[in-house]
Motif scaffolding. Structure first.
Motif, mmCIF file in Angstrom:
data_model
loop_
_atom_site.group_PDB
_atom_site.id
_atom_site.type_symbol
_atom_site.label_atom_id
_atom_site.label_comp_id
_atom_site.label_asym_id
_atom_site.label_seq_id
_atom_site.Cartn_x
_atom_site.Cartn_y
_atom_site.Cartn_z
ATOM 1 N N LEU A 63 0.810 -0.975 0.301
ATOM 2 C CA LEU A 63 -0.568 -0.227 -0.103
ATOM 3 C C LEU A 63 1.000 0.911 -0.680
ATOM 4 C CD1 LEU A 63 -2.596 1.589 0.047
ATOM 5 C CD2 LEU A 63 -2.700 1.427 3.264
ATOM 6 N N SER A 64 2.323 1.280 0.376
ATOM 7 C CA SER A 64 2.992 2.665 1.039
ATOM 8 C C SER A 64 3.887 2.792 -0.210
ATOM 9 C CB SER A 64 3.822 1.865 2.084
ATOM 10 O OG SER A 64 4.106 0.936 2.192
ATOM 11 N N ASN A 65 3.962 1.659 -1.149
ATOM 12 C CA ASN A 65 4.389 1.647 -2.653
ATOM 13 C C ASN A 65 4.997 3.373 -3.124
ATOM 14 O OD1 ASN A 65 7.143 0.916 -4.086
ATOM 15 N ND2 ASN A 65 4.818 0.499 -6.232
ATOM 16 N N LEU A 66 5.852 3.541 -3.364
ATOM 17 C CA LEU A 66 5.577 5.110 -4.127
ATOM 18 C C LEU A 66 6.688 5.055 -5.648
ATOM 19 C CD1 LEU A 66 7.465 7.202 -1.175
ATOM 20 C CD2 LEU A 66 4.825 7.326 -2.207
ATOM 21 N N GLN A 117 -0.765 7.405 -15.868
ATOM 22 C CA GLN A 117 -0.142 7.789 -14.631
ATOM 23 C C GLN A 117 -0.870 8.424 -13.131
ATOM 24 O OE1 GLN A 117 3.490 7.256 -13.116
ATOM 25 N NE2 GLN A 117 4.246 7.809 -14.942
ATOM 26 N N MET A 118 -1.448 9.089 -13.544
ATOM 27 C CA MET A 118 -2.101 9.286 -12.451
ATOM 28 C C MET A 118 -3.087 8.637 -11.780
ATOM 29 S SD MET A 118 -1.884 13.327 -12.548
ATOM 30 C CE MET A 118 0.068 12.762 -13.026
ATOM 31 N N HIS A 119 -3.592 7.488 -12.393
ATOM 32 C CA HIS A 119 -3.966 6.201 -11.977
ATOM 33 C C HIS A 119 -3.400 5.625 -10.958
ATOM 34 C CE1 HIS A 119 -7.599 2.861 -11.457
ATOM 35 N NE2 HIS A 119 -5.912 2.635 -11.908
ATOM 36 N N ARG A 120 -1.578 4.765 -11.046
ATOM 37 C CA ARG A 120 -1.009 4.342 -10.733
ATOM 38 C C ARG A 120 -0.546 4.916 -9.423
ATOM 39 N NH1 ARG A 120 1.120 3.237 -16.373
ATOM 40 N NH2 ARG A 120 2.767 4.571 -15.547
ATOM 41 N N THR A 121 -0.384 6.343 -9.285
ATOM 42 C CA THR A 121 -0.134 7.410 -8.785
ATOM 43 C C THR A 121 -0.999 7.667 -7.144
ATOM 44 O OG1 THR A 121 0.011 9.468 -9.521
ATOM 45 C CG2 THR A 121 2.143 8.392 -10.118
ATOM 46 N N SER A 122 -2.347 7.763 -7.440
ATOM 47 C CA SER A 122 -3.466 7.696 -7.132
ATOM 48 C C SER A 122 -3.872 6.731 -5.767
ATOM 49 C CB SER A 122 -4.481 8.254 -7.821
ATOM 50 O OG SER A 122 -5.096 7.176 -8.649
ATOM 51 N N GLY A 123 -3.019 5.547 -6.012
ATOM 52 C CA GLY A 123 -3.625 4.995 -5.226
ATOM 53 C C GLY A 123 -3.636 4.511 -3.674
ATOM 54 N N SER A 124 -2.382 5.165 -3.354
ATOM 55 C CA SER A 124 -2.350 4.881 -1.734
ATOM 56 C C SER A 124 -2.414 6.452 -1.687
ATOM 57 C CB SER A 124 -0.741 5.429 -1.284
ATOM 58 O OG SER A 124 -0.182 4.458 -1.963
ATOM 59 N N GLY A 173 -10.876 6.654 -12.199
ATOM 60 C CA GLY A 173 -12.061 5.972 -11.685
ATOM 61 C C GLY A 173 -11.227 5.888 -9.955
ATOM 62 N N LYS A 174 -9.616 5.275 -9.291
ATOM 63 C CA LYS A 174 -8.712 5.013 -8.650
ATOM 64 C C LYS A 174 -10.162 5.100 -7.049
ATOM 65 C CE LYS A 174 -5.846 2.507 -7.940
ATOM 66 N NZ LYS A 174 -4.493 2.127 -8.629
ATOM 67 N N ALA A 175 -10.362 6.859 -6.649
ATOM 68 C CA ALA A 175 -10.470 7.211 -5.745
ATOM 69 C C ALA A 175 -12.509 6.446 -5.786
ATOM 70 C CB ALA A 175 -11.106 8.695 -5.551
ATOM 71 N N CYS A 176 -12.490 6.600 -6.829
ATOM 72 C CA CYS A 176 -14.253 5.802 -6.716
ATOM 73 C C CYS A 176 -14.000 4.230 -6.194
ATOM 74 C CB CYS A 176 -15.271 6.074 -7.824
ATOM 75 S SG CYS A 176 -15.061 7.943 -8.553
ATOM 76 N N MET A 177 -12.903 4.125 -6.962
ATOM 77 C CA MET A 177 -13.455 2.385 -6.430
ATOM 78 C C MET A 177 -12.817 1.800 -5.372
ATOM 79 S SD MET A 177 -11.186 0.467 -10.160
ATOM 80 C CE MET A 177 -10.783 2.098 -10.491
#
Length: 349
Positions: A107-110, A160-167, A192-196
């Motif tokens: 989860l904390s992966n940067l 890029q935004m999808h990958r970096t918005s996960g955490s 949709g990362k936040a919505c999911m």
């Protein structure tokens, strides 16, 4: 005279001993070495390979097929950067720092953040030009500011935004209680990362994802295999030109305000205020600049990134955003820190 004497005393130090000031300057001078070393390690998924057990130099050489001399120098550099260590058995292993933040699947992966900043490396070679001309150099990330239609640009930016918005998306639901919200609109919600994450965490929640048509088309593909996609309504539009969809009681702006000027932020806040019911919430989820100009913090580096991609963007202070919210009509303004450089301001209509 005193400064000359001090300089002589410093110059007469023996051996390789450095002052803290010299170490600091040298660290800045070699900063681009370190960023490229880290980006290279991420690109070959080095830290995930090192996560299972200590590895000998021969094992590492066999895994990545790197010649002896550059491999030794690469490993020495990573040890110096405190990202790996060399144990008494002469084997290398991840440090706690790299194990937590640089191993895939955590989860904390940067790692995705490292890749995003590395993608701007060439543009920063023209920093002098950007400084004096105030013109963004990166076209991949600035496509939406210039209304570009290139599918590859939209795809690269959205990925890029999808990958970096996960955490930050996952952290939001951990630090804020959405029990009183029914429908959330994610304005500029990307793929949709936040919505999911939100509909996964709260069984009663529904989401509206609002973004440009080309981004929404990509979001539909991302949501295609998501088991709760029926609770996410994708609505395309331009948040400056078009009306927002109706039926939401909470509005989320995640990493949006830093892209725009103060006047543009005022326009967006007013549009959201007019669309919310009484008691509705606006959440501004951002990297905020410190109110103390003498200690600007890491947000100053994020603002430099925005100089590369945005004609008007920079990180704003909490005080600036609060002032605009109050001017718009919002009240009961709360501030919550989440993870890393991210915080959220919550305001009520």
């Amino acid at each position: 005279m005193e400064s000359i004497l001090e300089e002589k005393q410093i110059s007469q130090k023996s051996g390789l001993e450095y002052t803290d000031e010299e170490k600091h300057i040298f660290s800045i001078i070699t900063g681009f070495f370190k960023s490229k070393i880290l980006a290279t390690a991420i690109s070959i998924d080095f830290f995930s390979y090192m996560a299972y057990r200590p590895r000998s130099i021969d094992e590492i050489k066999s895994q990545f097929n790197i010649p002896n001399r550059p491999l030794r120098l690469f490993l020495d550099s990573l040890v110096h950067m405190k990202l790996i260590s060399l144990n008494n058995d002469n084997k290398y292993q991840n440090t706690g720092l790299s194990h937590r933040y640089l191993v895939k699947g955590k989860l904390s992966n940067l790692g995705d953040v490292v890749e995003m900043f590395d993608s701007l490396y060439d543009e920063f070679g023209d920093f002098t030009e950007m400084l004096f001309n105030d013109v963004p150099k990166n076209k991949t990330y600035s496509y939406f500011f210039e209304n570009a239609k290139e599918e590859t640009e939209i795809s690269e930016y959205s990925d890029q935004m999808h990958r970096t918005s996960g955490s930050p998306a996952m952290a939001l639901s951990e630090f804020y209680d959405f029990s009183n919200s029914k429908t959330i609109i994610d304005i500029g919600g990307g793929t949709g990362k936040a919505c999911m994450n939100l509909v996964s965490q709260y069984a009663h929640l529904n989401c509206i994802l609002f973004d440009l048509p080309a981004v929404c088309e990509k979001a539909q593909k991302e949501l295609g295999n998501f088991w709760l996609s029926h609770r996410i309504n994708v609505h395309s539009g331009d948040f400056f030109k078009d009306e927002l969809p109706t039926g939401f009681d909470t509005a989320l702006m995640m990493r949006i305000t830093h892209d725009w000027s103060i006047e543009q932020i005022k326009i967006l806040f007013k549009k959201i205020y007019n669309s919310l019911p009484e008691g509705g919430k606006l959440m501004v989820y951002e990297t905020f600049k410190s109110d103390d100009r003498k200690n600007p913090g890491d947000s100053s580096m994020v603002s430099l990134l925005l100089l590369t991609i945005s004609p008007n963007g920079e990180c704003r202070t909490k005080a600036e955003i609060k002032e605009i919210l109050l001017e718009t009509g919002f009240s009961n303004i709360e501030f919550l820190h989440t993870i890393y450089i991210y915080s959220v301001i919550v305001a009520t209509k």
